[in-house]
Write a protein that holds these residues in place. Structure first.
Motif, PDB file in Angstrom:
ATOM      1  N   GLY A  85      10.340 120.043-101.921  1.00 12.91           N
ATOM      2  CA  GLY A  85       9.521 120.522-103.033  1.00 12.91           C
ATOM      3  C   GLY A  85       9.907 119.876-104.354  1.00 12.91           C
ATOM      4  O   GLY A  85      10.516 118.806-104.407  1.00 12.91           O
ATOM      5  N   TYR A  86       9.537 120.573-105.404  1.00 15.94           N
ATOM      6  CA  TYR A  86       9.740 120.127-106.786  1.00 15.94           C
ATOM      7  C   TYR A  86      11.205 119.796-107.081  1.00 15.94           C
ATOM      8  O   TYR A  86      11.507 118.800-107.760  1.00 15.94           O
ATOM      9  CB  TYR A  86       9.266 121.290-107.662  1.00 15.94           C
ATOM     10  N   ALA A  87      12.135 120.615-106.561  1.00 16.14           N
ATOM     11  CA  ALA A  87      13.558 120.436-106.884  1.00 16.14           C
ATOM     12  C   ALA A  87      14.119 119.151-106.273  1.00 16.14           C
ATOM     13  O   ALA A  87      14.830 118.391-106.934  1.00 16.14           O
ATOM     14  CB  ALA A  87      14.361 121.642-106.404  1.00 16.14           C
TER      15      ALA A  87
ATOM     16  N   GLY B 236      -0.884 122.767-122.335  1.00 20.19           N
ATOM     17  CA  GLY B 236       0.537 122.522-122.063  1.00 20.19           C
ATOM     18  C   GLY B 236       0.795 121.026-121.918  1.00 20.19           C
ATOM     19  O   GLY B 236       1.786 120.495-122.414  1.00 20.19           O
ATOM     20  N   HIS B 237      -0.122 120.336-121.238  1.00 24.20           N
ATOM     21  CA  HIS B 237       0.028 118.892-121.084  1.00 24.20           C
ATOM     22  C   HIS B 237      -0.120 118.187-122.425  1.00 24.20           C
ATOM     23  O   HIS B 237       0.484 117.150-122.673  1.00 24.20           O
ATOM     24  CB  HIS B 237      -0.994 118.363-120.079  1.00 24.20           C
ATOM     25  N   LEU B 238      -0.940 118.767-123.298  1.00 24.28           N
ATOM     26  CA  LEU B 238      -1.095 118.220-124.641  1.00 24.28           C
ATOM     27  C   LEU B 238       0.248 118.266-125.372  1.00 24.28           C
ATOM     28  O   LEU B 238       0.685 117.272-125.962  1.00 24.28           O
ATOM     29  CB  LEU B 238      -2.127 119.044-125.419  1.00 24.28           C
TER      30      LEU B 238
ATOM     31  N   ARG C 177       8.563 127.659-119.717  1.00 27.10           N
ATOM     32  CA  ARG C 177       8.494 128.483-118.514  1.00 27.10           C
ATOM     33  C   ARG C 177       9.128 127.806-117.301  1.00 27.10           C
ATOM     34  O   ARG C 177       9.327 128.430-116.268  1.00 27.10           O
ATOM     35  CB  ARG C 177       7.032 128.861-118.235  1.00 27.10           C
ATOM     36  N   GLN C 178       9.476 126.530-117.443  1.00 30.54           N
ATOM     37  CA  GLN C 178      10.184 125.852-116.338  1.00 30.54           C
ATOM     38  C   GLN C 178      11.693 125.749-116.601  1.00 30.54           C
ATOM     39  O   GLN C 178      12.396 124.991-115.930  1.00 30.54           O
ATOM     40  CB  GLN C 178       9.582 124.458-116.107  1.00 30.54           C
ATOM     41  N   SER C 179      12.188 126.505-117.567  1.00 33.39           N
ATOM     42  CA  SER C 179      13.593 126.355-117.961  1.00 33.39           C
ATOM     43  C   SER C 179      14.581 126.686-116.852  1.00 33.39           C
ATOM     44  O   SER C 179      15.607 126.030-116.713  1.00 33.39           O
ATOM     45  CB  SER C 179      13.903 127.228-119.180  1.00 33.39           C
TER      46      SER C 179
ATOM     47  N   VAL D 238      12.762 109.483-121.349  1.00 28.26           N
ATOM     48  CA  VAL D 238      11.985 110.633-121.811  1.00 28.26           C
ATOM     49  C   VAL D 238      10.891 110.926-120.778  1.00 28.26           C
ATOM     50  O   VAL D 238      10.054 110.083-120.499  1.00 28.26           O
ATOM     51  CB  VAL D 238      11.363 110.388-123.198  1.00 28.26           C
ATOM     52  N   ASP D 239      10.971 112.115-120.210  1.00 23.90           N
ATOM     53  CA  ASP D 239      10.018 112.568-119.195  1.00 23.90           C
ATOM     54  C   ASP D 239       8.968 113.401-119.924  1.00 23.90           C
ATOM     55  O   ASP D 239       9.255 114.494-120.394  1.00 23.90           O
ATOM     56  CB  ASP D 239      10.807 113.400-118.163  1.00 23.90           C
ATOM     57  N   TYR D 240       7.780 112.851-120.099  1.00 27.18           N
ATOM     58  CA  TYR D 240       6.735 113.560-120.849  1.00 27.18           C
ATOM     59  C   TYR D 240       5.357 113.140-120.368  1.00 27.18           C
ATOM     60  O   TYR D 240       5.250 112.184-119.601  1.00 27.18           O
ATOM     61  CB  TYR D 240       6.887 113.317-122.360  1.00 27.18           C
ATOM     62  N   ALA D 241       4.337 113.844-120.827  1.00 29.43           N
ATOM     63  CA  ALA D 241       2.955 113.555-120.428  1.00 29.43           C
ATOM     64  C   ALA D 241       2.865 113.451-118.913  1.00 29.43           C
ATOM     65  O   ALA D 241       2.770 112.358-118.362  1.00 29.43           O
ATOM     66  CB  ALA D 241       2.449 112.270-121.103  1.00 29.43           C
ATOM     67  N   GLN D 242       2.949 114.614-118.270  1.00 28.42           N
ATOM     68  CA  GLN D 242       3.006 114.627-116.802  1.00 28.42           C
ATOM     69  C   GLN D 242       1.964 115.572-116.236  1.00 28.42           C
ATOM     70  O   GLN D 242       2.282 116.633-115.724  1.00 28.42           O
ATOM     71  CB  GLN D 242       4.391 115.110-116.326  1.00 28.42           C
ATOM     72  N   PRO D 243       0.669 115.209-116.330  1.00 28.49           N
ATOM     73  CA  PRO D 243      -0.353 116.085-115.749  1.00 28.49           C
ATOM     74  C   PRO D 243      -0.335 116.007-114.217  1.00 28.49           C
ATOM     75  O   PRO D 243       0.487 115.288-113.646  1.00 28.49           O
ATOM     76  CB  PRO D 243      -1.658 115.521-116.316  1.00 28.49           C
ATOM     77  N   ASN D 244      -1.229 116.740-113.599  1.00 27.92           N
ATOM     78  CA  ASN D 244      -1.253 116.799-112.146  1.00 27.92           C
ATOM     79  C   ASN D 244      -2.524 116.192-111.574  1.00 27.92           C
ATOM     80  O   ASN D 244      -3.611 116.401-112.117  1.00 27.92           O
ATOM     81  CB  ASN D 244      -1.103 118.257-111.697  1.00 27.92           C
ATOM     82  N   VAL D 245      -2.353 115.445-110.489  1.00 30.15           N
ATOM     83  CA  VAL D 245      -3.475 114.756-109.855  1.00 30.15           C
ATOM     84  C   VAL D 245      -4.522 115.767-109.375  1.00 30.15           C
ATOM     85  O   VAL D 245      -4.177 116.832-108.871  1.00 30.15           O
ATOM     86  CB  VAL D 245      -2.955 113.881-108.692  1.00 30.15           C
TER      87      VAL D 245
ATOM     88  N   THR E 288      12.571 116.494-105.542  1.00 28.42           N
ATOM     89  CA  THR E 288      12.012 115.356-106.269  1.00 28.42           C
ATOM     90  C   THR E 288      12.735 115.162-107.589  1.00 28.42           C
ATOM     91  O   THR E 288      13.116 114.048-107.949  1.00 28.42           O
ATOM     92  CB  THR E 288      10.516 115.602-106.541  1.00 28.42           C
ATOM     93  N   ASP E 289      12.938 116.252-108.313  1.00 30.87           N
ATOM     94  CA  ASP E 289      13.597 116.116-109.607  1.00 30.87           C
ATOM     95  C   ASP E 289      15.050 115.670-109.455  1.00 30.87           C
ATOM     96  O   ASP E 289      15.551 114.902-110.283  1.00 30.87           O
ATOM     97  CB  ASP E 289      13.507 117.430-110.397  1.00 30.87           C
ATOM     98  N   LEU E 290      15.725 116.136-108.404  1.00 34.68           N
ATOM     99  CA  LEU E 290      17.113 115.697-108.193  1.00 34.68           C
ATOM    100  C   LEU E 290      17.154 114.206-107.856  1.00 34.68           C
ATOM    101  O   LEU E 290      18.042 113.474-108.312  1.00 34.68           O
ATOM    102  CB  LEU E 290      17.764 116.536-107.085  1.00 34.68           C
TER     103      LEU E 290
HETATM  104  N1  ARG Z   1       3.592 118.126-113.570  1.00 38.56           N
HETATM  105  C1  ARG Z   1       4.354 119.229-114.086  1.00 38.56           C
HETATM  106  C2  ARG Z   1       3.415 120.292-114.661  1.00 38.56           C
HETATM  107  O1  ARG Z   1       2.260 120.036-114.909  1.00 38.56           O
HETATM  108  C3  ARG Z   1       5.351 118.826-115.144  1.00 38.56           C
HETATM  109  C4  ARG Z   1       6.406 117.837-114.695  1.00 38.56           C
HETATM  110  C5  ARG Z   1       7.618 117.902-115.530  1.00 38.56           C
HETATM  111  N2  ARG Z   1       8.609 116.912-115.212  1.00 38.56           N
HETATM  112  C6  ARG Z   1       9.478 116.996-114.249  1.00 38.56           C
HETATM  113  N3  ARG Z   1      10.344 116.021-114.079  1.00 38.56           N
HETATM  114  N4  ARG Z   1       9.521 118.027-113.439  1.00 38.56           N
HETATM  115  O2  ARG Z   1       3.853 121.407-114.869  1.00 38.56           O
END
Ligand code: ARG
Length: 594
Positions: A327-329, A136-138, A355-357, A122-129, A331-333
Motif C-alpha cells: 500500500g501507500y506506506a 487540497g491539491h491546489l 490529515r496525513q500527518s 520537494v514532494d508536492y503537486a501530487q494529484p491522483n490518476v 511506496t513511501d518507504l
Molecule cells: N496523492 C496523495 C493525495 O492526493 C498525496 C501524495 C503525497 N505524497 C506522498 N509521498 N505520499 O492525497
C-alpha cells in the motif's frame, strides 16, 4: 561574488566586535540585533550576557558603546533602559547599500547564493490518476512550487517529485471497463490545451462512475475486475497499456490545470507511486531482516509505542498486507530509499495535507530505525491545513460535493478580470480587452496563490474570493498595483535618469523604505530555512506599505532638486525590482501596467 552585506549584518558585526572586547570572557558575543521603531536597530543581547558574568549591564553597555568602530555605517548609538542599545545608521550607508544591490550584475539584488548548500527533494503537486483535482491539491502545488523556488534561489539543489496516485486495486475495475468499452476515453474535439484537459477529465469521470456502478451491481464484472488487478500486478502487457492510457489522459488534465495555475511541472519529475514498484520487495526484506518490521497476523508491520487506537491497542504501520499486497506506506518507504540513496538528498520535504500527518510520522520513524534517515539526512512534512468555505466549514459546493479546482480558478479569474476592467476604466492609460483578459488571469491566479501562501501553511484558511481580489489589504492585487504604479512613474520620468546619491540626506519615509529593502536577503534566508513562504509575503506587503508612505510624503518627479529626483527614481526602481523578484518566488506575475 556579488552578494551584498546587509546593514543588519554589518552593524551586528561591529557590535559583536565591541562586545567581545568589552567582555573577553563571555561565551557568546551575540548582540541580538533587531529592527526597531525607536531607532533603526535595537540590541538586546548585553543584558543577559552581563547578568551571566555578574556585571552591571549598563556599565557593560557603556563600554561597548565606547569601543564600537562606527565606520561610515553607524551614526549614533545610545544606551537605553537597563542596558539596551539603540542604533541609528547613516543615510549614506543606506543609499550605498541599496546602490550595491541594484548594481548586482547577476540581478539578484545582492542576495547571497550558496551553491554548496545541499539537496532537497520537494514532494508536492501530487494529484491522483482518474480523479478530479481539488483544493487540497491546489495547496500542495502552490506551497510546494514557492518553497522549491525560494530554496533554489538561495542555492539549494532542489529535485521536485510529484508523487501522483497512479497505482492500486481500483485500476482493475477501471481497466476492465475500458477493455469492455474501448472508446470511453476518446477525444471528440480538442482545440486548446484547456479544452482537451477538461475533456480528458470528464471522460475519466464518466468512466469512473460507470465502472463503479458495474462493480457494485454486477458480480461477474466484479470477478473480471479482480482478475484484472492480478494481471496488472503480474505486468501483463495489454493490461499495462490500458493502465498507461489512464495515466496519460490524467496527465493531459493535470497539465492543463498546472498551466492555468501558471506553474511549470516537468514530466520527468512526475514519479508516481508506480515508480517504486520494483523496490517494494526489497524494502520489505530490508525492514524485516533488520527487525524494524515484524509479521503480525500475516501482515508485515512496524509498531510504535505512542501510536494507539481508541481501544488502547497499538496501531501498526502496515508495510505489506496479509494478502501480500503493498500500500501507500511501502511506496513511501521505497521512495525515501530512492531519494536518499539515488538522488543523494540531504533534506526530504513533503508538502501534504495535515490529515496525513500520522502516516508520515510513522513512515519517517520507520526510515530512521532502518538507518535511511538520520541526523544528517532528515525528512519533514510541510503539513497544510484545510481550505474552508466562507462559513468556516470544509469547502464544499451547495450540494455537498467537493469543489472542482478548475471551477474555482475560473471564478477567481472572472472576478479579477472585473476588478481590472473597472480600475482600467478610470485610468489615464486604459487597457485593451485583450490586456484585460491577460491581466485578469494574472491577477486572479495571483490572488489564489497569495491567499494560500500568506497564512502559515499549517493553519486552515477561508477561501473568500471577495477578500482575495480586494484592492486594499494584504492581497496580491494590492502588491501588483503597487508594482504597476511604480512602473508608471518610471515610464513618466522621461529624460530624468535614476541614480543613487549617497550624499543626500534622507526623509524618514525614505529611510524606512530603504532599511526594509536592505532586509530582503535576510527575509529570504529565513523563508528558505523555515520553508515558510508566508514570511516572504509579509515582507512584500510591508514593502508595499512603506512604498505607499514614501509616495505620499516624498514627491518623486517633482522633488526639489534634480539629484533628489534621481535618487527617488532610484528608490522606486529598487522597490520595483524587489517586489518583482519576491512575487516571482511566490509564483505570482507582476504586470507592468494594470
Ligand atoms: N496523492 C496523495 C493525495 O492526493 C498525496 C501524495 C503525497 N505524497 C506522498 N509521498 N505520499 O492525497
Amino acid at each position: 561574488m556579488t552578494s551584498v552585506t546587509s546593514l543588519t549584518a554589518s552593524v551586528n558585526q561591529r557590535l559583536a566586535d565591541a562586545l567581545s572586547a568589552a567582555m573577553p570572557d563571555a561565551a557568546s558575543a551575540d548582540p541580538l540585533l533587531r529592527r526597531s521603531d525607536r531607532a533603526d536597530f535595537q540590541a538586546n543581547g548585553i543584558l543577559a550576557l552581563a547578568k551571566k558574568a555578574k556585571a552591571n549591564p549598563r556599565e557593560v553597555a557603556e563600554r561597548v558603546v565606547g569601543g564600537i568602530d562606527n565606520g561610515a555605517v553607524i551614526k549614533d548609538v545610545e544606551v537605553s533602559g537597563p542596558g539596551f542599545l539603540n542604533i541609528t545608521v547613516t543615510d549614506r550607508a543606506i543609499t550605498e547599500n541599496l546602490a550595491a544591490r541594484l548594481a548586482d550584475t547577476e540581478q539578484r539584488l545582492g542576495v547571497p547564493h550558496n551553491p554548496g548548500a545541499g539537496t532537497t527533494v520537494v514532494d508536492y503537486a501530487q494529484p491522483n490518476v482518474a480523479k478530479e483535482m481539488h483544493v487540497g491539491h491546489l495547496r500542495s502545488a502552490v506551497i510546494g512550487d514557492s518553497v522549491a523556488q525560494i530554496l533554489r534561489f538561495t542555492g539549494e539543489t532542489v529535485v521536485a517529485r510529484h508523487h501522483i496516485g497512479d497505482w492500486g486495486t481500483q485500476f482493475g475495475m477501471l481497466i476492465q471497463y475500458l477493455i469492455e468499452h474501448p472508446h470511453e476515453l476518446d477525444h471528440k474535439e480538442a482545440d486548446s490545451a484547456a479544452a482537451s484537459g477538461e475533456e480528458a477529465m470528464s471522460n475519466l469521470n464518466r468512466l469512473y462512475k460507470a465502472a463503479r456502478v458495474a462493480f457494485d451491481s454486477d458480480e461477474e464484472f466484479k470477478g473480471r475486475a479482480r482478475r484484472r488487478v492480478v494481471a496488472l500486478q503480474a505486468g501483463d502487457t495489454e493490461t499495462l497499456a490500458r493502465w498507461q492510457k489512464f495515466v496519460d489522459e490524467s496527465k493531459v488534465y493535470f497539465y492543463s490545470v498546472f498551466d492555468k495555475l501558471d506553474m511549470v511541472i516537468e514530466d520527468a519529475d512526475v514519479v508516481g507511486e508506480s515508480g517504486y514498484n520494483d523496490m517494494l520487495d526489497e524494502t520489505c526484506r530490508l525492514l524485516e531482516e533488520s527487525g524494524v518490521a515484524v509479521i503480525s497476523e500475516g501482515a508485515l508491520c512496524v509498531f510504535f509505542d505512542d501510536v494507539k487506537g481508541p481501544d488502547g491497542n497499538p496501531v501498526p504501520l502496515i508495510v505489506r498486507k496479509s494478502d501480500g499486497g503493498y500500500g501507500y506506506a511501502a511506496t513511501d518507504l521505497s521512495a525515501i530509499r530512492n531519494r536518499v540513496f539515488d538522488l543523494k538528498a540531504s533534506t526530504l520535504l513533503y508538502v501534504v495535507d495535515a490529515r496525513q500527518s500520522l502516516h508520515f510520522k510513522m513512515v519517517f520513524e520507520t526510515a530512521r530505525r532502518a538507518g535511511w534517515l538520520n541526523d544528517d539526512v532528515t525528512a519533514s512534512q510541510l503539513a497544510f491545513g484545510t481550505v474552508l468555505g466562507k462559513d468556516g466549514k470544509p469547502f464544499k459546493t451547495r450540494e455537498g460535493e467537493t469543489v472542482r479546482l478548475v471551477d474555482l480558478l475560473d471564478e477567481a479569474i472572472d472576478r479579477a478580470s472585473a476588478v481590472v476592467r473597472e480600475k482600467s476604466q478610470d485610468s489615464p492609460e486604459p487597457l485593451t480587452e485583450e490586456e484585460i483578459a491577460e491581466r485578469g488571469a494574472q491577477v486572479g491566479i495571483g490572488a489564489v496563490k497569495y491567499a494560500d501562501l500568506s497564512t502559515s501553511a499549517n493553519r486552515d484558511y477561508k477561501f473568500d474570493l471577495d477578500q482575495m481580489v480586494s484592492l486594499n489589504g494584504d492581497t496580491s492585487v494590492y502588491l501588483q498595483y503597487a508594482y504597476a504604479r511604480i512602473k508608471s512613474i518610471l515610464r513618466r520620468a522621461g529624460d530624468a535618469t535614476l541614480a543613487a546619491h549617497p550624499e543626500l540626506e534622507l526623509a524618514p519615509a525614505e529611510r524606512a523604505l530603504g532599511l526594509h529593502l536592505d532586509g530582503f536577503a535576510e527575509t529570504l534566508a529565513e523563508a528558505a530555512a523555515d520553508h515558510a513562504p508566508h514570511k516572504l509575503t509579509a515582507y512584500l506587503y510591508q514593502l508595499a506599505s512603506y512604498y505607499t508612505a514614501f509616495y505620499d510624503k516624498c514627491p518623486v518627479l517633482k522633488a526639489e532638486t534634480p539629484a533628489q529626483v534621481e535618487n527617488r527614481l532610484f528608490l522606486c526602481e529598487i522597490t520595483a525590482r524587489t517586489l518583482h523578484q519576491g512575487m516571482a518566488l511566490l509564483g505570482i506575475r507582476t504586470p507592468e501596467r494594470l
